[in-house]
Design a protein around this motif. Structure first.
Motif, PDB file in Angstrom:
ATOM      1  N   ILE A  28       0.884  -1.197  -0.155  1.00 25.17           N
ATOM      2  CA  ILE A  28      -0.158  -0.100   0.184  1.00 25.17           C
ATOM      3  C   ILE A  28       0.768   1.134  -0.154  1.00 25.17           C
ATOM      4  O   ILE A  28       1.709   1.132   0.593  1.00 25.17           O
ATOM      5  CB  ILE A  28      -0.789   0.030   1.140  1.00 25.17           C
ATOM      6  CG1 ILE A  28      -1.915  -0.979   1.124  1.00 25.17           C
ATOM      7  CG2 ILE A  28      -1.763   1.337   1.461  1.00 25.17           C
ATOM      8  CD1 ILE A  28      -2.800  -1.293   2.339  1.00 25.17           C
ATOM      9  N   PRO A  29       0.723   2.169  -0.688  1.00 28.73           N
ATOM     10  CA  PRO A  29       1.468   3.586  -0.827  1.00 28.73           C
ATOM     11  C   PRO A  29       1.741   3.936   0.481  1.00 28.73           C
ATOM     12  O   PRO A  29       1.032   3.829   1.458  1.00 28.73           O
ATOM     13  CB  PRO A  29       0.628   4.400  -1.665  1.00 28.73           C
ATOM     14  CG  PRO A  29       0.017   3.369  -2.731  1.00 28.73           C
ATOM     15  CD  PRO A  29      -0.321   2.312  -2.009  1.00 28.73           C
ATOM     16  N   PHE A  30       2.820   4.485   0.752  1.00 28.76           N
ATOM     17  CA  PHE A  30       3.259   5.023   2.039  1.00 28.76           C
ATOM     18  C   PHE A  30       2.217   6.043   2.563  1.00 28.76           C
ATOM     19  O   PHE A  30       1.940   5.796   3.887  1.00 28.76           O
ATOM     20  CB  PHE A  30       4.757   5.522   2.139  1.00 28.76           C
ATOM     21  CG  PHE A  30       4.983   6.366   3.281  1.00 28.76           C
ATOM     22  CD1 PHE A  30       5.691   5.792   4.213  1.00 28.76           C
ATOM     23  CD2 PHE A  30       5.092   7.651   3.206  1.00 28.76           C
ATOM     24  CE1 PHE A  30       6.012   6.143   5.583  1.00 28.76           C
ATOM     25  CE2 PHE A  30       5.429   8.334   4.494  1.00 28.76           C
ATOM     26  CZ  PHE A  30       5.853   7.386   5.690  1.00 28.76           C
ATOM     27  N   LEU A  31       1.907   7.043   1.826  1.00 31.68           N
ATOM     28  CA  LEU A  31       0.923   7.905   2.359  1.00 31.68           C
ATOM     29  C   LEU A  31      -0.218   7.544   2.758  1.00 31.68           C
ATOM     30  O   LEU A  31      -0.895   7.773   3.694  1.00 31.68           O
ATOM     31  CB  LEU A  31       0.781   9.234   1.398  1.00 31.68           C
ATOM     32  CG  LEU A  31       0.222  10.378   1.702  1.00 31.68           C
ATOM     33  CD1 LEU A  31       1.197  10.971   2.849  1.00 31.68           C
ATOM     34  CD2 LEU A  31       0.449  11.355   0.657  1.00 31.68           C
ATOM     35  N   VAL A 362      -6.855  25.676  -0.720  1.00 29.48           N
ATOM     36  CA  VAL A 362      -5.921  25.662  -1.764  1.00 29.48           C
ATOM     37  C   VAL A 362      -5.800  24.522  -2.460  1.00 29.48           C
ATOM     38  O   VAL A 362      -5.416  24.573  -3.655  1.00 29.48           O
ATOM     39  CB  VAL A 362      -4.624  26.345  -1.047  1.00 29.48           C
ATOM     40  CG1 VAL A 362      -3.500  26.444  -2.322  1.00 29.48           C
ATOM     41  CG2 VAL A 362      -4.916  27.919  -0.276  1.00 29.48           C
ATOM     42  N   THR A 363      -5.515  23.369  -2.007  1.00 30.18           N
ATOM     43  CA  THR A 363      -5.092  22.039  -2.312  1.00 30.18           C
ATOM     44  C   THR A 363      -6.089  21.284  -2.883  1.00 30.18           C
ATOM     45  O   THR A 363      -5.822  20.332  -3.859  1.00 30.18           O
ATOM     46  CB  THR A 363      -4.399  21.295  -1.662  1.00 30.18           C
ATOM     47  OG1 THR A 363      -4.848  20.867  -0.234  1.00 30.18           O
ATOM     48  CG2 THR A 363      -2.908  21.942  -0.887  1.00 30.18           C
ATOM     49  N   PRO A 394      -2.269  14.379  -2.643  1.00 30.57           N
ATOM     50  CA  PRO A 394      -1.205  13.915  -1.589  1.00 30.57           C
ATOM     51  C   PRO A 394      -1.063  14.794  -0.419  1.00 30.57           C
ATOM     52  O   PRO A 394      -1.013  14.700   0.729  1.00 30.57           O
ATOM     53  CB  PRO A 394      -0.125  13.842  -2.422  1.00 30.57           C
ATOM     54  CG  PRO A 394      -0.786  13.484  -3.871  1.00 30.57           C
ATOM     55  CD  PRO A 394      -1.900  14.108  -3.828  1.00 30.57           C
ATOM     56  N   LEU A 395      -1.110  16.251  -0.816  1.00 26.80           N
ATOM     57  CA  LEU A 395      -0.800  17.346   0.360  1.00 26.80           C
ATOM     58  C   LEU A 395      -2.006  17.461   1.007  1.00 26.80           C
ATOM     59  O   LEU A 395      -1.984  17.755   2.473  1.00 26.80           O
ATOM     60  CB  LEU A 395      -0.577  18.769  -0.367  1.00 26.80           C
ATOM     61  CG  LEU A 395       0.302  19.944   0.377  1.00 26.80           C
ATOM     62  CD1 LEU A 395       1.458  19.185   1.017  1.00 26.80           C
ATOM     63  CD2 LEU A 395       0.475  21.140  -0.561  1.00 26.80           C
ATOM     64  N   GLY A 396      -3.083  17.307   0.637  1.00 27.09           N
ATOM     65  CA  GLY A 396      -4.377  17.093   1.492  1.00 27.09           C
ATOM     66  C   GLY A 396      -4.540  16.208   2.224  1.00 27.09           C
ATOM     67  O   GLY A 396      -5.029  16.329   3.504  1.00 27.09           O
ATOM     68  N   LYS A 397      -3.913  14.715   2.067  1.00 30.57           N
ATOM     69  CA  LYS A 397      -3.915  14.003   2.926  1.00 30.57           C
ATOM     70  C   LYS A 397      -2.751  14.447   4.234  1.00 30.57           C
ATOM     71  O   LYS A 397      -3.139  13.843   5.306  1.00 30.57           O
ATOM     72  CB  LYS A 397      -3.161  12.506   2.454  1.00 30.57           C
ATOM     73  CG  LYS A 397      -4.146  11.696   1.472  1.00 30.57           C
ATOM     74  CD  LYS A 397      -3.688  10.854   0.595  1.00 30.57           C
ATOM     75  CE  LYS A 397      -4.581  10.028  -0.522  1.00 30.57           C
ATOM     76  NZ  LYS A 397      -3.911   9.339  -1.276  1.00 30.57           N
ATOM     77  N   CYS A 402      -2.262  15.920   9.897  1.00 31.53           N
ATOM     78  CA  CYS A 402      -1.912  16.601  11.012  1.00 31.53           C
ATOM     79  C   CYS A 402      -3.062  16.921  11.889  1.00 31.53           C
ATOM     80  O   CYS A 402      -3.000  17.001  13.132  1.00 31.53           O
ATOM     81  CB  CYS A 402      -1.204  18.121  10.376  1.00 31.53           C
ATOM     82  SG  CYS A 402       0.258  17.739   9.387  1.00 31.53           S
ATOM     83  N   LEU A 403      -4.269  17.244  11.214  1.00 28.04           N
ATOM     84  CA  LEU A 403      -5.314  17.404  11.891  1.00 28.04           C
ATOM     85  C   LEU A 403      -5.925  16.266  13.014  1.00 28.04           C
ATOM     86  O   LEU A 403      -6.315  16.765  14.051  1.00 28.04           O
ATOM     87  CB  LEU A 403      -6.307  17.875  11.069  1.00 28.04           C
ATOM     88  CG  LEU A 403      -6.749  19.446  10.853  1.00 28.04           C
ATOM     89  CD1 LEU A 403      -7.992  19.818   9.618  1.00 28.04           C
ATOM     90  CD2 LEU A 403      -6.981  20.359  11.856  1.00 28.04           C
ATOM     91  N   MET A 404      -5.759  15.185  12.364  1.00 25.76           N
ATOM     92  CA  MET A 404      -6.268  13.943  13.371  1.00 25.76           C
ATOM     93  C   MET A 404      -5.384  14.047  14.456  1.00 25.76           C
ATOM     94  O   MET A 404      -5.504  13.777  15.485  1.00 25.76           O
ATOM     95  CB  MET A 404      -6.346  12.633  12.502  1.00 25.76           C
ATOM     96  CG  MET A 404      -7.345  12.626  11.271  1.00 25.76           C
ATOM     97  SD  MET A 404      -7.378  11.031  10.562  1.00 25.76           S
ATOM     98  CE  MET A 404      -6.053  10.887   9.660  1.00 25.76           C
TER      99      MET A 404
END
Length: 437
Positions: A28-31, A362-363, A394-397, A402-404
């Motif tokens: 599974i992709p790292f992100l 923005v993203t 990716p940036l949104g993830k 960070c929020l979680m």
């Protein structure tokens, strides 16, 4: 606490990124692994891949272990292990436990840890038994799979995580919507979410009430405020969605009430929905944002600014309107430093949600209400989504991760961890005047 949660997320990310954690055998992709590990550890429930179809049995077990450790707290788990090995719990560790469990003093904090484990096991076992039996007869699953489904969903609901495996039964991301008219599933899950959301201190008070014949001020505030918010949320959802053909209109009268009640309860930080959140009217979605922001009780598996903080803010407004110098709750005066802490926590939480909502705007190519809903859900570790999570860039993830994380540890804990040692001022400044209002 900050380092502990980061360590758990790191280990979880590594395990979920292994090939045998994936249902297809491919990494599974790292992100995506980081997002899932953070969501599980922070008991949020937001997912970029379907939990039931994307992960193997090993990956699902890793997820539910992260949920359990994140829900009751890594310090609680570490303390239980230390007690099992007959190790002494130091004063420093007791202070960290006090902060982690939101306990008033260090007195009795180790006893509370033992109760946390005992109550969690008993409630989760009862939930697993009830859900497993129902899945066996309603979904016609093999006995072993029904038992596994019962354990997974019971742990997930009690810890207010919101993960489910229904993608293997009804298709990816189907969630609990097929059970909207199933009173048994709805009631069992609501009870699990409620018990996990009121906090272990309140749970302990309720269990000991028959013998103690008294209940703490904290428990009175939590139970009263929780009941009020659930009733208000149920009424608002029922009224707003009654004629909505995409949500309540197709249901019979009892189904309408049950669905309204479930959506109101799950905003405590439950993270599962029996209605399509994206199809709700905007007024209802905004109401859910407010309920998610208020969140669950301190010392619980839920998130948000915490319901006691919300009550203190209302109490401060009421005291100011009545011209009273103190906040009074149930004929008890609340210390001013507690009120200041509640105001500080609320403002910091609002600033975090506003900041990350701006970054996401923005993203991500979504309307602002959807972005605000997703941001509040992530910060409140609620896990409800209007459908934006699966389409994050990716940036949104990264922003949601960070929020979680900030929502789970709390903004005040983060500031205390990053700030220098605080020294007491040896002098007072002269009083000044400023005009407000």
């Amino acid at each position: 606490m900050v380092i502990g949660f980061l360590l758990i997320i790191t280990i979880g990310t590594f395990l979920l990124s292994l090939p045998f954690s994936s249902a297809t055998g491919e990494r599974i992709p790292f992100l995506n692994a980081l997002f899932t590990a953070t969501s599980a550890t922070c008991v949020t429930g937001l997912t970029v891949v379907d939990s039931g179809t994307a992960f193997s049995l090993f990956g699902q077990i890793v997820m539910i272990v992260l949920v359990q450790v994140g829900g009751i707290g890594f310090m609680t788990m570490a303390t239980i292990i230390a007690l099992a090995l007959n190790k002494r719990i130091s004063l420093r560790e007791r202070l960290i436990l006090q902060e982690a469990l939101n306990h008033g003093t260090i007195d009795g904090v180790v006893r509370l840890v033992k109760k946390v484990i005992m109550y969690s096991v008993l409630v989760e076992l009862a939930g697993a038994l009830l859900l497993g039996i129902h899945f066996f007869f309603s979904l016609h699953l093999p006995l072993g799979k029904a038992a596994y489904f019962g354990v997974f969903h019971s742990v997930s609901m009690f810890n207010n995580a919101g993960f489910d495996l229904m993608g293997t039964v009804n298709g990816p991301f189907s969630g609990m919507a097929p059970f909207v008219n199933d009173p048994f599933i709805n009631i069992v899950m609501m009870v699990l979410i409620f018990l996990g959301g009121i906090g272990f201190i309140v749970l302990s008070d309720l269990i000991e009430f028959p013998s103690a014949r008294k209940i703490s001020l904290h428990s009175k505030v939590v139970l009263t405020a929780t009941a009020c918010l659930i009733v208000i949320g149920t009424v608002v959802i029922f009224v707003m969605e009654f004629s909505n053909p995409n949500t309540l209109k197709p249901l019979h009268a009892g189904g309408k009430f049950l669905a309204s009640l479930f959506q109101s309860v799950t905003t405590r930080s439950g993270g599962v929905a029996t209605l399509d959140v994206g199809s709700l009217r905007q007024s209802t979605q905004f109401m859910l944002i407010l309920l998610m922001f208020a969140g669950a009780a301190p010392g619980s598996t839920g998130g948000g600014i915490k319901i006691t903080t919300f009550v203190l803010l209302l109490g401060a407004v009421h005291a100011m309107m009545r011209g009273r110098p103190d906040v009074i709750l149930f004929r008890k005066r609340i210390a001013k430093d507690v009120v200041y802490k509640a105001i500080t926590l609320t403002l910091l939480s609002l600033l975090l949600i506003i900041l990350f909502s701006m970054l996401l705007s923005v993203t991500e190519h979504q309307d602002f209400l959807t972005i605000l809903f997703e941001s509040t859900s992530a910060f409140g570790t609620t896990g409800l989504s209007m459908g934006m999570t699966t389409h994050l860039s990716p940036l949104g993830k990264v922003w949601i991760v960070c929020l979680m994380f900030f929502g789970r540890i709390g903004p005040l804990t983060l500031i205390y961890a990053l700030s220098r040692e605080r020294k007491k001022d040896l002098y007072n400044y002269p009083e000044g005047q400023i005009i407000i209002g």
